[in-house]
Scaffold this active site. Structure first.
Site, PDB file in Angstrom:
ATOM      1  N   LYS A  46      55.826 -68.817  -8.670  1.00 24.45           N
ATOM      2  CA  LYS A  46      56.499 -69.881  -7.907  1.00 24.45           C
ATOM      3  C   LYS A  46      57.700 -69.307  -7.160  1.00 24.45           C
ATOM      4  CE  LYS A  46      59.452 -71.258 -11.792  1.00 24.45           C
ATOM      5  NZ  LYS A  46      59.909 -72.383 -12.645  1.00 24.45           N
ATOM      6  N   ARG A 166      63.101 -82.395 -19.899  1.00 27.73           N
ATOM      7  CA  ARG A 166      63.158 -82.283 -18.448  1.00 27.73           C
ATOM      8  C   ARG A 166      61.952 -82.943 -17.788  1.00 27.73           C
ATOM      9  NH1 ARG A 166      63.065 -76.387 -15.664  1.00 27.73           N
ATOM     10  NH2 ARG A 166      61.033 -76.440 -16.700  1.00 27.73           N
ATOM     11  N   TYR A 302      86.739 -60.630   6.156  1.00 25.23           N
ATOM     12  CA  TYR A 302      87.435 -61.911   6.173  1.00 25.23           C
ATOM     13  C   TYR A 302      88.501 -61.991   5.085  1.00 25.23           C
ATOM     14  CZ  TYR A 302      83.904 -63.917   9.316  1.00 25.23           C
ATOM     15  OH  TYR A 302      83.087 -64.203  10.385  1.00 25.23           O
ATOM     16  N   MET A 353      78.136 -63.230   6.130  1.00 28.29           N
ATOM     17  CA  MET A 353      76.790 -63.788   6.221  1.00 28.29           C
ATOM     18  C   MET A 353      75.733 -62.741   6.560  1.00 28.29           C
ATOM     19  SD  MET A 353      75.396 -67.013   8.475  1.00 28.29           S
ATOM     20  CE  MET A 353      76.538 -68.159   7.692  1.00 28.29           C
TER      21      MET A 353
END
Length: 418
Positions: A46, A166, A302, A353
């Site tokens: 998955k 769950r 930054y 990023m």
């Protein structure tokens, strides 16, 4: 089968990529099977194969001996079917009611936990061919290979709540569902399972209580049905540490990608009586895009959280937190690093990023633009793996792995078969 590696636009024009070692996944499946030699192994692929690419991960697992695959979503199962993978694929959670028809049309095995799901399955009276949404051009072949026909009973698994609290069916509901499925002329009980909440922890009392509850349920159900369905409990941790959890099937996720779910599990696996080991299957690599000298008392990246205390040689690497690199590993307290020319070089300043900055002063005179950078993986005698990042970022290795393939191309490693 289709090529197991990314061939789309993502990553082709970048100086950063992922490498997948199919041989490592195959090794890891074989290693985990050695703990449960009497059980089939279900490889959990998955979340895009935990960030490794679902199709590639599936192929590696199958070559290592996995006989079942597991996914979370109908869409994930369809991706594997479209790649030509035809072994059983189990859905680990009950899909939305309206998605059950597509699940069955593509030959996926649904987990059910509610009467509504069973009612829906028993009343699917339209030809299965109508359930092939966005089928491949060879639609007739798809339908012939994967579609069910109305006179065939559809396999389902019932998930029993034993303590995870769950997504399992309560004991009473699970009993009713299992009996109804066993007596249905549209579906049949292919499996019965539960999920352990604390199998990766040192204290196993909760896991043992869950196993006991499941065993009691199983015994009661067998008394009603007169036969014992296939059962499964173990995840990676339980496969290694809890022999009583090893049933007809063991479901392994993080282990097939080369990581133990915790240090406690890793210590147990390291017992001298156990042979073999797990091998991390995914590497993250890049190339230096810029090198510059930075004067003393200058800030980097930054916020200028890192300030040079002497003349420094700083390399820019074109990969960042949008590619799964935790922003925090560039903080002064984390001491994150990368490998360049076989040496650890510290990350300086926040990871941004799309880029990060590395101090390569120690390599002055030899380091060049275009040099390979290993962020996760090995180079010469050094290695950095995703569990190191997880420790630095105060998270789990699962979270590190699943975010890396969002926009990086996955390529075969030199160890992978063509």
């Amino acid at each position: 089968m289709n090529n197991s590696f990314s061939n789309d636009v993502a990553g082709h024009y970048r100086g950063a990529w992922l490498e997948l070692d199919l041989a490592a996944i195959s090794n890891n499946v074989s290693y985990l099977k050695s703990f449960a030699p009497q059980s089939e192994l279900c490889a959990v692929v998955k979340a895009n194969g935990y960030g490794h690419g679902a199709v590639g991960a599936a192929l590696g697992a199958i070559s290592g001996g996995a006989s079942v695959l597991a996914v979370a979503l109908v869409e994930e199962g369809i991706e594997l079917r479209r790649a030509g993978i035809d072994i059983p694929i189990l859905l680990l959670s009950q899909p939305p009611i309206e998605s059950l028809k597509y699940c069955i049309g593509w030959g996926l095995i649904p987990t059910i936990t509610s009467p509504d799901a069973l009612d829906t399955l028993e009343n699917l009276d339209v030809a299965w061919e109508e359930y092939f949404e966005d089928a491949s051009p060879d639609r007739a072949s798809d339908i012939s290979k994967f579609g069910q026909i109305l006179d065939q009973r559809v396999p389902v698994h019932v998930k029993v709540e034993t303590g995870m609290n769950r997504a399992g069916a309560a004991i009473e509901v699970a009993m009713d569902l299992s009996v109804r499925v066993a007596n249905s002329n549209k579906v049949y009980l292919d499996g019965l399972w539960t999920h352990l909440a604390t199998a990766d922890e040192k204290d196993q009392e909760i896991s043992k209580a869950q196993i006991e509850r499941f065993s009691e349920f199983e015994k009661d159900l067998v008394n009603v049905l007169g036969f014992r369905p296939k059962t499964h409990i173990s995840n990676t941790a339980a496969t290694v540490t809890l022999p009583d959890s090893r049933r007809d099937l063991v479901r392994c996720g993080i282990g097939i990608y080369g990581y133990f779910p915790s240090k406690d599990v890793e210590r147990i696996a390291a017992d001298p009586g156990n042979s073999g080991s797990l091998i991390p299957a995914l590497s993250l690599k890049a190339r230096i895009s810029m090198i510059k000298e930075v004067k003393p008392n200058e800030g980097i990246s930054y916020g200028h959280i890192y300030v040079t205390n002497s003349l420094a040689l700083i390399a820019t690497v074109p990969v960042g937190y949008a590619d799964g690199v935790p922003r925090v590993i560039g903080s002064n307290s984390s001491n994150g690093s990368v490998l360049i020319r076989g040496q650890r070089c510290p990350i300086r300043g926040w990871v941004t990023m799309d880029q990060l900055t590395v101090d390569v002063t120690a390599l002055k005179g030899s380091v060049e633009i275009g040099d390979d950078v290993v962020l996760i993986g090995s180079m010469e005698d050094e290695a950095i793996y995703a569990d190191e990042w997880a420790r630095l970022a105060n998270t789990i290795v699962y979270e590190i792995l699943i975010h890396m393939a969002n926009r990086l191309q996955i390529r075969p490693s030199q160890h992978s078969p063509n």
